[in-house]
Design a protein around this motif. Structure first.
Motif, PDB file in Angstrom:
ATOM      1  N   HIS A  53     -32.823  28.836 -56.616  1.00  0.00           N
ATOM      2  CA  HIS A  53     -33.067  29.251 -55.383  1.00  0.00           C
ATOM      3  C   HIS A  53     -34.165  30.447 -54.894  1.00  0.00           C
ATOM      4  O   HIS A  53     -34.447  31.178 -55.218  1.00  0.00           O
ATOM      5  CB  HIS A  53     -32.325  30.016 -53.958  1.00  0.00           C
ATOM      6  N   ARG A  77     -35.436  25.010 -52.952  1.00  0.00           N
ATOM      7  CA  ARG A  77     -34.911  25.087 -53.565  1.00  0.00           C
ATOM      8  C   ARG A  77     -35.028  24.038 -55.121  1.00  0.00           C
ATOM      9  O   ARG A  77     -35.855  22.618 -54.442  1.00  0.00           O
ATOM     10  CB  ARG A  77     -33.723  24.596 -53.380  1.00  0.00           C
ATOM     11  N   LYS A 113     -28.978  36.254 -54.059  1.00  0.00           N
ATOM     12  CA  LYS A 113     -29.640  35.253 -53.914  1.00  0.00           C
ATOM     13  C   LYS A 113     -30.922  33.720 -55.062  1.00  0.00           C
ATOM     14  O   LYS A 113     -30.147  32.781 -55.103  1.00  0.00           O
ATOM     15  CB  LYS A 113     -30.217  34.473 -52.462  1.00  0.00           C
TER      16      LYS A 113
END
Lengths: 342, 341
Positions: B147, B153, B125
Motif C-alpha cells: 500500500h 497500491r 497500513k
C-alpha cells in the motif's frame, strides 16, 4: 435382510479362467464362497467315556477355501473411479442390488444383481437354497446356486459368462463329516471336446487346533493332461491362525493375528513356480466401532502401498469408502471412492 | 503472439481464458493448473458495491474481480489425492504444506508462506503483504503487495517454472472515489525488446452500473499490437451481470443468489483466435447445518463435474471429494482432498 450369508454383499466378479488352463484350483472370491458352518456339535450320547468325549471334540475344520480367507480379508481391496451401490431388500427372501461404476482407466459399467434365499433353515442364520446372480450392462452374467442337499452334503453350481460366451461353468459337492471336510469340484467339463478340470479337496482335523489336508487338481485337454497336488496345514490358536499351502505349483503361507478388539494384522507370502516370483505383503485392519470407521492398510514387497477407509454415515443408511493405492516402483497412483446405500 | 499468450494465461483477461493451452482441455489437461495470481486476495476488495449507503458512487473494485463472483460458484479442478496442512504461526504469518499424489500429472509437494495483515483496516497500513510458494520441482511463485498510499497500491509478481522465469510483472493501481485505474507492465525484457503493457479503467456510472475497459499493448522484436476490450457490469443485491467484449473475444457472466443456500452462475466465453465458444452453468449449494458445500457444473463441452466439501467437526479438517466426467472423450477424473487447519 440380515439373514443371508456373505454372498449378498456386492463383490467383484470371480476372475475368469479359461477352460482347461492349469490353474491350481479355481479360487472363489470372497462373498461367493460357502458360508462358514458352525463346527458340528459333539454328540450328546449318555454315558460316553472320557476318551470317547475327547475324541469327539475335534471340530469340523471348515471349508478348504476358507483356509487363507481370514488373512486375505484384512487386506484392502483396490478400487478406482467412482462407485455407487444401492442395495434393496424386497422381502425376507429377495434382495436386489444395483451398482454403477465410473472408471478412470477402464470402461464404466452398470451391474444388476439379485439374491434369492430359500426357506430351508439349517443353522441360526443360514437358509437354503441360495441363488445369486448378476448381470452386466455388456451382458456378462455371474450366477451361483448353493443348496444343502442333506444335513452333511452341500452342493453348488456356478456359471460365468463374458458377454455371450461361457467362460466358467462348474459344479461341486461338499461333504462335512465329524472332523473332516471333503469336496469334489468339476470345472468346465466339456464332453464334446474331452476337456475339464476335476479338483478334490480334503481337510482333516488332527487336533482341535491343527488341520491338515490336501488338494488334487486334475486337468485334461485334448492332447494333454496333468495333475497338481498341494498340501495344506493350518494351525488355529485363540488369537492367531497360521496357514501353509505347499505344492508343485508354489507355496502360500499366511499368518493372521488378532491383536485386540480393534486391530487385526495379516502377513502373507506367496511364491509361484510358474511365474517364478514371490511376494510378501503386510496388512492391518483397524476397527473403530464408536466412529463407525474401518481402516485397512497394506504394504507389499512389490512396493505397493494402499489403504481403504470405510465409514458408515449414520443416521443415513449410507456407507462411504475411500481408497488409494500407490505403486512406488512404477510410479502409478490410483484413487477412488464409493458410496453404498442400503 | 506467443509471448502475449503465455502472459495472458496468468492475467485473466479475455485473451487468457481461451489462450491457456490447458484450457481447451479443462479440466482434463495434464499440466497442473497455475495458481490464479491475477486474482487479488479476497480481502483486498472493498465491501460489495451494493452495500455503500452514503449516497456516493462506490469504488468499482479491480478489473480482475469483475467475473469473480460467478467464477467462485464453479467447482475447481480436483484430481488425485491432495493433503493441505495450514498452520497460522501468528497474526501476520501463515504457512501451508500441500502434498499432491496424482495419477495423470507428476506428484508434488508445495510449501506456501504468507506474511500479511489479517484484517483490512489495521493500524499498520504500510506493512506489505508477501506471499511465496515453492514447489518440489523448484517452481517459485512470489507475490508482493504494497500500500503506497491510501489510494495507491502496487503489486509485483514473479513466477518461475523450475529454473526459468515465466512471469515477472509490476502493477500499480489507483483507487479513486468512484473509479479504479491500473497500469501493469508484464514481462519487460530489454534484451529481447519485448514488453506487455496493460491499462485498466473502471468507472462507476450509477449505483449498480460499472463501465470500463482494458487496453493491452504488446511489443516484440518483430511485431507490436494493441487490443481494446470494453467491460460493463450491472449489479443488484441478488444478481450480477458482467460483459467483456473486444476484438479478442467476449466473456459474459451472470451470477444469481437464489437464497441463502443456493447460488447459480452462467458463463459464456467466445474467442476469435481459437474460434470457439463455451457455455457453462454452475451452482453452489451450502448446507451450514451439515457443514457441507456442494458445487456442480455442466459445460457445453459435455463436461459434468461436482465437488463436495465437508467440514469434519470437531476436527479442524475439511474433506473434499470431486469427480469430473468428460462425456465426449469418455474420461473420468476423481479427486480426494483433506485440508487440515
Amino acid at each position: 435382510m440380515g439373514s443371508v450369508l456373505a454372498a449378498s454383499s456386492p463383490s467383484p466378479p470371480p476372475p475368469p479362467s479359461a477352460a482347461g488352463s492349469a490353474s491350481p484350483g479355481v479360487t472363489m472370491p470372497p462373498g461367493f464362497g460357502m458360508p462358514p458352518v458352525p463346527p458340528a456339535a459333539p454328540p450328546t450320547g449318555s454315558g460316553a467315556g472320557k476318551e470317547q468325549r475327547a475324541e469327539n471334540l475335534l471340530p469340523n475344520p471348515g471349508a478348504f477355501d476358507e483356509c487363507h480367507r481370514k488373512c486375505k480379508e484384512v487386506f484392502p481391496m483396490q478400487m478406482e473411479g467412482v462407485r455407487l451401490v444401492v442395495n434393496k431388500g424386497l422381502s425376507n427372501h429377495f434382495q436386489v442390488n444395483h451398482s454403477l461404476l465410473l472408471s478412470t482407466t477402464g470402461d464404466s459399467s452398470y451391474r444388476f444383481g439379485a439374491t434369492f434365499v430359500g426357506s430351508k433353515q439349517t443353522g441360526p442364520a443360514e437358509f437354503f437354497p441360495v441363488m445369486v446372480g448378476d448381470m452386466d450392462n455388456s451382458g456378462s452374467l455371474n450366477s451361483q446356486i448353493i443348496h444343502q442337499i442333506s444335513s452333511r452334503i452341500r452342493s453348488k453350481v456356478a456359471f460365468q459368462t463374458q458377454q455371450q460366451k461361457f467362460v466358467n461353468w462348474q459344479g461341486d459337492a461338499e461333504f462335512r463329516g465329524e472332523d473332516f471336510t471333503a469336496m469334489v469340484t468339476f470345472g468346465n467339463p466339456d464332453v464334446l471336446a474331452g476337456s475339464g478340470i476335476i479338483i478334490t479337496h480334503y481337510l482333516q482335523s488332527i487336533t482341535p487346533s491343527l488341520a491338515l489336508g490336501g488338494e488334487l487338481v486334475y486337468h485334461r485337454r485334448p492332447g494333454e493332461e496333468g495333475s497338481v497336488l498341494s498340501l495344506v496345514g493350518r494351525y488355529t490358536a485363540s488369537d492367531f491362525i497360521a496357514t501353509l499351502t505347499l505344492g508343485s505349483a508354489g507355496a502360500h503361507a499366511s499368518y493372521y493375528h488378532k491383536a485386540n478388539e480393534q486391530l487385526q494384522v495379516g502377513v502373507e507370502f506367496e511364491a509361484s513356480s510358474r511365474m517364478q516370483d514371490t511376494s510378501a505383503s503386510f496388512g492391518y485392519q483397524l476397527d473403530v466401532p464408536k466412529a463407525n470407521l474401518q481402516f485397512k492398510g497394506s504394504v507389499d514387497s512389490n512396493w505397493v502401498v494402499g489403504a481403504t477407509l470405510e465409514k458408515k454415515l449414520l443416521p443415513l443408511p449410507l456407507s462411504l469408502v475411500l481408497c488409494a493405492f500407490l505403486n512406488h516402483q512404477k510410479n502409478k497412483f490410483q484413487c477412488g471412492f464409493g458410496i453404498t446405500i442400503g | 503472439m506467443d509471448l502475449i499468450r503465455k502472459h495472458c494465461a496468468h492475467m485473466g483477461s479475455v485473451l487468457a481464458l481461451s489462450s491457456n493451452p490447458g484450457h481447451q482441455n479443462w479440466p482434463f489437461s495434464k499440466d497442473p493448473l497455475p495458481s490464479r495470481w491475477d486474482a487479488h486476495p479476497a480481502h483486498w476488495d472493498r465491501p460489495p458495491r451494493w452495500e455503500r449507503r452514503d449516497g456516493r458512487l462506490p469504488n468499482p473494485g479491480s478489473f480482475h474481480s469483475l467475473h469473480r463472483s460467478c467464477k467462485d460458484v464453479f467447482p475447481h479442478q480436483i484430481e488425485g489425492v491432495k493433503m493441505i496442512i495450514n498452520k497460522t504461526l501468528s497474526s501476520f504469518f501463515k504457512v501451508s504444506h500441500t502434498l499432491h499424489l496424482s495419477a495423470v500429472s507428476p506428484s508434488y509437494y508445495r510449501f506456501h508462506v504468507e506474511h500479511l495483515q489479517s484484517d483490512d483496516y489495521s493500524k499498520d497500513k504500510d506493512a506489505p503483504a508477501l506471499i511465496g510458494e515453492m514447489d518440489s520441482s523448484g517452481s517459485l511463485n512470489a507475490h508482493a503487495l504494497l500500500h503506497l498510499t491510501e489510494r495507491v497500491r502496487a503489486r509485483t509478481v514473479f513466477q518461475s517454472q523450475q529454473s526459468q522465469f515465466v512471469t515477472w510483472q509490476f502493477e500499480t493501481e489507483y483507487r479513486g472515489s468512484d473509479f479504479t485505474a491500473a497500469v501493469t507492465v508484464a514481462n519487460p525484457d530489454i534484451l529481447r525488446e519485448s514488453v506487455i503493457l496493460v491499462a485498466h479503467f473502471l468507472q462507476s456510472v450509477s449505483s449498480g452500473l460499472v463501465l470500463g475497459g482494458e487496453l493491452v499493448y504488446h511489443r516484440g522484436r518483430a511485431e507490436e499490437g494493441g487490443i481494446l476490450t470494453l467491460a460493463g457490469q450491472y449489479s443488484r443485491p441478488n444478481w450480477v451481470a458482467t460483459l467483456n467484449a473486444g476484438k479478442g473475444g467476449a466473456h459474459a457472466s451472470y451470477y444469481h443468489r437464489a437464497n441463502k443456500q443456493i447460488q447459480v452462475g452462467v458463463e459464456f466465453e467466445a474467442s476469435t483466435r481459437t474460434q470457439e465458444t463455451t457455455t457453462s452453468f454452475g451452482y453452489q449449494m451450502e448446507l451450514p447445518e451439515a457443514n457441507m458445500v456442494f458445487r456442480g457444473m455442466i459445460n457445453s463441452r459435455c463436461i459434468i463435474g461436482g465437488v463436495l466439501e465437508k467440514r469434519l467437526t470437531p476436527l479442524p479438517a475439511t474433506l473434499i471429494m470431486g469427480a469430473f466426467v468428460n462425456h465426449r472423450g469418455d474420461k473420468l477424473q476423481v479427486g480426494l482432498g483433506v485440508n487440515v487447519g
